[in-house]
Design a protein around this motif. Structure first.
Motif, PDB file in Angstrom:
ATOM      1  N   PRO A 168       0.793  -1.230   0.000  1.00  0.00           N
ATOM      2  CA  PRO A 168       0.000   0.000   0.000  1.00  0.00           C
ATOM      3  C   PRO A 168       0.827   1.282   0.000  1.00  0.00           C
ATOM      4  N   ASP A 169       2.010   1.246   0.593  1.00  0.00           N
ATOM      5  CA  ASP A 169       2.844   2.462   0.608  1.00  0.00           C
ATOM      6  C   ASP A 169       3.627   2.646  -0.687  1.00  0.00           C
ATOM      7  N   GLY A 170       3.477   1.704  -1.626  1.00  0.00           N
ATOM      8  CA  GLY A 170       4.130   1.833  -2.920  1.00  0.00           C
ATOM      9  C   GLY A 170       5.612   1.528  -2.923  1.00  0.00           C
ATOM     10  N   SER A 171       6.105   0.914  -1.859  1.00  0.00           N
ATOM     11  CA  SER A 171       7.558   0.731  -1.761  1.00  0.00           C
ATOM     12  C   SER A 171       8.054  -0.580  -2.360  1.00  0.00           C
ATOM     13  N   ILE A 172       7.278  -1.660  -2.273  1.00  0.00           N
ATOM     14  CA  ILE A 172       7.759  -2.972  -2.680  1.00  0.00           C
ATOM     15  C   ILE A 172       6.723  -3.662  -3.561  1.00  0.00           C
ATOM     16  N   THR A 173       7.186  -4.172  -4.688  1.00  0.00           N
ATOM     17  CA  THR A 173       6.361  -5.008  -5.563  1.00  0.00           C
ATOM     18  C   THR A 173       6.909  -6.428  -5.512  1.00  0.00           C
ATOM     19  N   LEU A 174       6.012  -7.400  -5.395  1.00  0.00           N
ATOM     20  CA  LEU A 174       6.413  -8.801  -5.284  1.00  0.00           C
ATOM     21  C   LEU A 174       5.992  -9.552  -6.536  1.00  0.00           C
ATOM     22  N   GLU A 175       6.839 -10.473  -6.981  1.00  0.00           N
ATOM     23  CA  GLU A 175       6.476 -11.298  -8.126  1.00  0.00           C
ATOM     24  C   GLU A 175       7.112 -12.675  -8.024  1.00  0.00           C
ATOM     25  N   HIS A 176       6.389 -13.675  -8.571  1.00  0.00           N
ATOM     26  CA  HIS A 176       7.001 -14.970  -8.876  1.00  0.00           C
ATOM     27  C   HIS A 176       7.944 -14.757 -10.045  1.00  0.00           C
ATOM     28  N   ALA A 177       9.111 -15.338 -10.022  1.00  0.00           N
ATOM     29  CA  ALA A 177      10.003 -15.326 -11.177  1.00  0.00           C
ATOM     30  C   ALA A 177      10.071 -16.740 -11.729  1.00  0.00           C
ATOM     31  N   GLU A 178       9.824 -16.866 -13.017  1.00  0.00           N
ATOM     32  CA  GLU A 178       9.802 -18.200 -13.624  1.00  0.00           C
ATOM     33  C   GLU A 178      11.190 -18.829 -13.608  1.00  0.00           C
ATOM     34  N   CYS A 179      12.246 -18.042 -13.828  1.00  0.00           N
ATOM     35  CA  CYS A 179      13.617 -18.535 -13.706  1.00  0.00           C
ATOM     36  C   CYS A 179      14.546 -17.342 -13.596  1.00  0.00           C
TER      37      CYS A 179
END
Length: 257
Positions: A114-125
């Motif tokens: 919500p604070d716009g600081s961190i984006t998370l993602e699965h990485a395929e490789c």
């Protein structure tokens, strides 16, 4: 429409000047990183800017921007945390790492805090199977993480720290990283490359050196053992079958059929 800064226009001209006359469209990849550095993602305005600057269509720009995963079509936080969940990392706990980080941040795949600081993602490789499980922050590596160490890294980011990566240069913001990917040097005094290779990457080389193997020495010829034929014990194998002839390619007159 959001206008790009004069600095971005000047940087775009510098990027295009790197390419031969008449080949400016080759500058599209770094230009996409450049607009992403300013806006946090490749926006509609960014696509239009690249198309107008290079004299190509917006469809051509969009096709590239949607093909490569490093170009984000939604805003990214200051830090893009990518957890590898492909085979090698998954076998060694990558899914558990992702689950714990997601729980700590309160977001899921391709979501931003919500604070716009961190984006998370699965990485395929992340192309670092020898250090599995791995996680990157803005494409800098954190090797052989576990759920606890991964959570400690994101907690450091939330506290305003920049935890030192295992390999590579010191951590940058996503905007700084995008500008570097556009071809501009890290201007920080400490912005120099750190270690790029660790012992897992050279394990085979170390084994070869210990065994005295040399690249200029031909290996002994390998003789493949002939497996026994079913029902015949371990006696002599039947003669090899004659090779099956391969039909000749069709003549040029028949290529349209």
């Amino acid at each position: 429409m959001m206008a790009f800064s004069p600095e971005t226009h000047a940087a775009a001209a510098e990027i295009i000047a790197r390419y031969p006359a008449g080949r400016s469209r080759s500058a599209l990849l770094p230009l996409l990183h450049l607009v992403q550095a300013e806006q946090g993602s490749v926006t509609t305005e960014g696509v239009t800017f690249c198309a107008d600057t290079l004299g190509i269509t917006q469809a051509e720009v969009g096709a590239v921007a949607t093909f490569y995963t490093m170009y984000k079509r939604r805003p990214v936080g200051d830090y893009l945390v990518s957890v590898c969940t492909n085979l090698s990392c998954a076998l060694l706990g990558g899914d558990e790492v992702f689950a714990r980080v997601a729980e700590r941040l309160g977001v899921g795949h391709d979501e931003t805090t919500p604070d716009g600081s961190i984006t998370l993602e699965h990485a395929e490789c992340l192309a670092a199977c020898d250090y599995a499980p791995v996680m990157t922050v803005n494409y800098e590596f954190y090797d052989q993480v576990d759920p606890d160490s991964a959570v400690a890294i994101v907690e450091g980011l939330q506290a305003g720290e920049r935890p030192a990566p295992t390999r590579g240069g010191p951590l940058c913001s996503f905007a700084e990283t995008s500008r570097q990917l556009a071809g501009f040097a890290d201007e920080r005094p400490a912005g120099v490359a750190g270690p790029g290779v660790g012992e897992p990457s050279v394990a085979g080389l170390l084994l070869a050196e210990a065994a005295g193997w040399r690249a200029d020495q031909a290996p002994a010829p390998l003789v493949a053992a002939t497996p026994p034929v079913a029902g015949q014990g371990t006696g002599p194998a039947a003669p090899a079958a004659a090779p099956v002839p391969v039909p000749a390619p069709a003549s040029s007159e028949r290529k349209g059929n």
